[in-house]
Motif scaffolding. Structure first.
Motif, PDB file in Angstrom:
ATOM      1  N   ARG A 195      -1.059 -17.263 -49.323  1.00 53.59           N
ATOM      2  CA  ARG A 195      -2.865 -16.850 -49.860  1.00 53.59           C
ATOM      3  C   ARG A 195      -2.909 -17.442 -51.413  1.00 53.59           C
ATOM      4  O   ARG A 195      -3.844 -16.653 -52.056  1.00 53.59           O
ATOM      5  CB  ARG A 195      -2.907 -15.582 -49.444  1.00 53.59           C
ATOM      6  CG  ARG A 195      -3.257 -15.348 -47.916  1.00 53.59           C
ATOM      7  CD  ARG A 195      -3.649 -13.857 -47.730  1.00 53.59           C
ATOM      8  NE  ARG A 195      -2.398 -12.968 -47.579  1.00 53.59           N
ATOM      9  CZ  ARG A 195      -2.641 -11.629 -47.489  1.00 53.59           C
ATOM     10  NH1 ARG A 195      -3.675 -10.891 -47.557  1.00 53.59           N
ATOM     11  NH2 ARG A 195      -1.580 -10.915 -47.593  1.00 53.59           N
ATOM     12  N   ARG A 257      -7.531 -21.502 -44.558  1.00 55.29           N
ATOM     13  CA  ARG A 257      -6.942 -20.599 -43.539  1.00 55.29           C
ATOM     14  C   ARG A 257      -7.482 -20.599 -42.281  1.00 55.29           C
ATOM     15  O   ARG A 257      -6.896 -20.660 -41.162  1.00 55.29           O
ATOM     16  CB  ARG A 257      -6.606 -19.402 -44.189  1.00 55.29           C
ATOM     17  CG  ARG A 257      -5.787 -19.124 -45.425  1.00 55.29           C
ATOM     18  CD  ARG A 257      -4.353 -19.026 -44.866  1.00 55.29           C
ATOM     19  NE  ARG A 257      -4.193 -17.702 -44.062  1.00 55.29           N
ATOM     20  CZ  ARG A 257      -3.087 -16.750 -44.216  1.00 55.29           C
ATOM     21  NH1 ARG A 257      -1.865 -17.321 -45.012  1.00 55.29           N
ATOM     22  NH2 ARG A 257      -3.057 -15.707 -43.494  1.00 55.29           N
ATOM     23  N   VAL A 591      -6.889 -13.547 -43.670  1.00 53.74           N
ATOM     24  CA  VAL A 591      -6.785 -13.231 -45.016  1.00 53.74           C
ATOM     25  C   VAL A 591      -7.141 -11.766 -45.287  1.00 53.74           C
ATOM     26  O   VAL A 591      -7.197 -11.450 -46.380  1.00 53.74           O
ATOM     27  CB  VAL A 591      -7.791 -14.309 -46.092  1.00 53.74           C
ATOM     28  CG1 VAL A 591      -6.956 -15.795 -45.861  1.00 53.74           C
ATOM     29  CG2 VAL A 591      -9.068 -14.220 -45.395  1.00 53.74           C
TER      30      VAL A 591
END
Length: 593
Positions: A195, A257, A591
């Protein structure tokens, strides 16, 4: 077309440009996106009507500086914020808005031949602004800041294409490249550590070498040396302004993502869709564009105004474009955006920025982690250009954001003395750090110029004056007369500030008569403040919604043009519900837990 190296501030590097070809901005942060140059024009047709503008005097400039100094929150302290400044909006709206701004505009903040904060007086002639002041970003919500744009056009060589290729995963080529956070931890949740934004330190040497060649050709020797020295920790993303603070960086990461999760979902579900790059890109764009209207606009604007603009098919925006094209037939490039939007109304988000954030369990509640809160300064430092990534060249795990604290999924007020999980109100007060911006003005030897570059309110007010924006009353009158808004202009803005007698008396006592000829940016904020500060007022809502909806409708492939809704998408949440909120977007992208 050209690959762009740009920053938020600073001066433009002068260069000769033949014909109408695209000009690159001053190299500073190493953008990747191929860009198209476009126009800026006035929503209020330029008129020889002095009453529509601020007085053209040096005294006006001085009074704008005084007003800018008065716009800083004086109740806040170095360790606390004024809880009465909290809005009802989750803090994601602040940085969602910043991401959207970077999708539409660039070059509105830099010192150049057309626009100047330092030499703001006298204002530039409106004809000069419309014929020479250019937008350095393609004004479409096409996610060129994520995907790099289309690498076809004049000036696009192998190095440009090679750097854009670095945005993609080197082996899983249907996916976008992401970065991996490193120790120290802990992570803020039970999700994975992948991330961080992708950074040049992790890409192939051929991509790094191509980026260095492009930068060296565009930059001064001093700027290139700094760029080269810090290249490993620099994010390789379409628009590097999305790595200027950690919240917008993590927001950008959610797009990478989301795209990758879309590939995985299509591969594992029988939807009829091919699980390739093009399908994931198309679905990412459609969901993003739908959320712009139904999530973002209906959060920061009056939903009634947004619905009216959608139902009217943004007719006032297209009328603006038609009038601009008629005025500038020999100099226009096309795709004009209103200056009143880009250099005034859409800067409302500056008032929403907090000094402190309840960022994650390490830098926020319960206060047993590393720090009880994250400062805005730290959020700027833990970026590619902020200095805190210089050693490991990657984001520490403990600085991955906890989106539940930013999207409204896990709300919390300021009753315990710590920051509320809310944005600041949209009003005429800015958080103290915006009086002394961390990364601006450091190259200015003159102390007065340094103070100017660091003061965001003074910068915004001077820029509006220099670009000869109409007053708030003039814009409001124009919108009312054309049927875009129903309310009448605020004849005396000072009357809104009975609870702020110093501000009220200042506005009414200015030689420039700011109470009845009000700087447009201040007027938009005052209108919102008078309505409670939880969203824009009618004028601000109209201008922002008209621009966004108009831009979407100008693109025949956009979600709005196609009538797309999340119910039509093959992508679903685990419970088979549609991805129809920013919280669901974050959870689909994995996320947010």
């Amino acid at each position: 077309m050209a690959i762009v190296f740009q920053s938020h501030g600073g001066a433009e590097k002068k260069r000769a440009v033949p014909g109408p070809s695209v000009r690159a901005g001053r190299p500073a942060t190493g953008d990747v996106a191929v860009d198209e140059e476009a126009d800026f024009g006035y929503f209020v047709p330029p008129l020889d009507a002095p009453e529509n503008y601020l007085p053209n005097t040096a005294e006006t400039l001085g009074e704008l500086d005084e007003l800018g100094e008065m716009m800083i929150d004086v109740v806040a302290t170095p360790t606390s914020e004024d809880p009465t400044e909290d809005s009802t909006l989750p803090p994601v709206f602040t940085y969602w808005g910043q991401f959207l701004d970077h999708e539409l505009t660039a070059r509105t903040d830099r010192e150049g031949a057309i626009s100047s904060m330092v030499n703001a007086h006298p204002p530039v002639a409106s004809s000069t602004v419309e014929s020479q002041f250019r937008n350095a970003r393609s004004p479409r919500f096409d996610l060129d800041s994520v995907y790099g744009g289309s690498a076809v056009g004049e000036g696009i060589d192998a190095d440009v294409v090679k750097v854009i290729s670095g945005l993609r995963h080197p082996t899983l080529t249907n996916k976008m490249r992401v970065g991996t956070a490193v120790d120290p931890g802990p992570l803020p949740d039970n999700l994975d550590e992948h991330r961080d934004l992708p950074r040049y330190g992790q890409v192939q040497s051929t991509v790094r070498e191509a980026a260095l060649r492009l930068a060296e050709a565009a930059m001064t020797p001093e700027a290139f040396q700094k760029f080269s020295d810090t290249l490993p920790q620099r994010a390789i993303i379409g628009d590097n302004r999305n790595d200027e603070n950690l919240v917008v960086a993590q927001f950008h990461l959610s797009f990478l993502r989301f795209h990758n999760k879309a590939v995985d979902y299509l591969a594992s579900h029988d939807t009829g869709w091919i699980a390739d790059f093009s399908a994931a890109q198309a679905l990412t764009r459609l969901h993003y564009q739908w959320l712009i209207v139904e999530g973002y606009l209906k959060g920061v604007c009056d939903p009634v105004v947004v619905d009216r603009v959608v139902q009217d098919r943004a007719s006032h925006f297209f009328k603006f474009r038609a009038e601009f094209d008629a005025r500038r037939q020999n100099t226009r490039l096309g795709n004009a955006l209103p200056l009143e939007f880009s250099t005034a109304a859409y800067r409302f988000g500056h008032s929403m920025v907090r000094t402190f954030y309840d960022y994650n369990k390490n830098f926020g509640r319960p206060g047993t982690g590393i720090l009880p809160r994250a400062t805005l300064k730290l959020l700027f430092e833990f970026t590619g250009g902020g200095g805190r990534l210089d050693d490991n060249k990657k984001l520490p795990k403990n600085w991955i954001i906890d989106w539940t604290r930013f999207t409204g999924a896990d709300p919390h007020d300021a009753g315990d003395g710590e920051p509320a999980r809310l944005a600041r109100r949209i009003d005429t007060e800015l958080a103290p750090p915006l009086h002394t911006l961390f990364k601006e003005g450091e190259d200015q030897a003159d102390q007065q110029l340094k103070e100017l570059f660091k003061n965001l309110a003074r910068r915004n007010l001077r820029r509006g004056y220099n670009l000869r924006l109409p007053t708030g009353q003039a814009l409001h009158k124009h919108l009312n007369q054309t049927g875009a808004v129903q309310s009448s202009p605020i004849q005396d803005v000072s009357a809104l500030f009975a609870a702020k007698p110093d501000l009220k008396n200042f506005l009414a006592g200015t030689a420039s008569r700011f109470h009845e000829r009000t700087p447009l940016w201040f007027y938009i904020l005052a209108e919102a403040e008078a309505a409670g500060g939880n969203r824009l007022g009618e004028v601000g809502s109209c201008l922002v919604a008209s621009t966004f909806v108009g831009v979407l409708l100008a693109d025949p492939d956009s979600a709005l043009s196609r009538g797309f809704t999340p119910n039509q998408s093959p992508l679903k949440m685990p419970d088979n519900t549609p991805i129809d909120s920013i919280a669901k977007w974050m959870r689909f992208a994995a996320v947010m837990q």
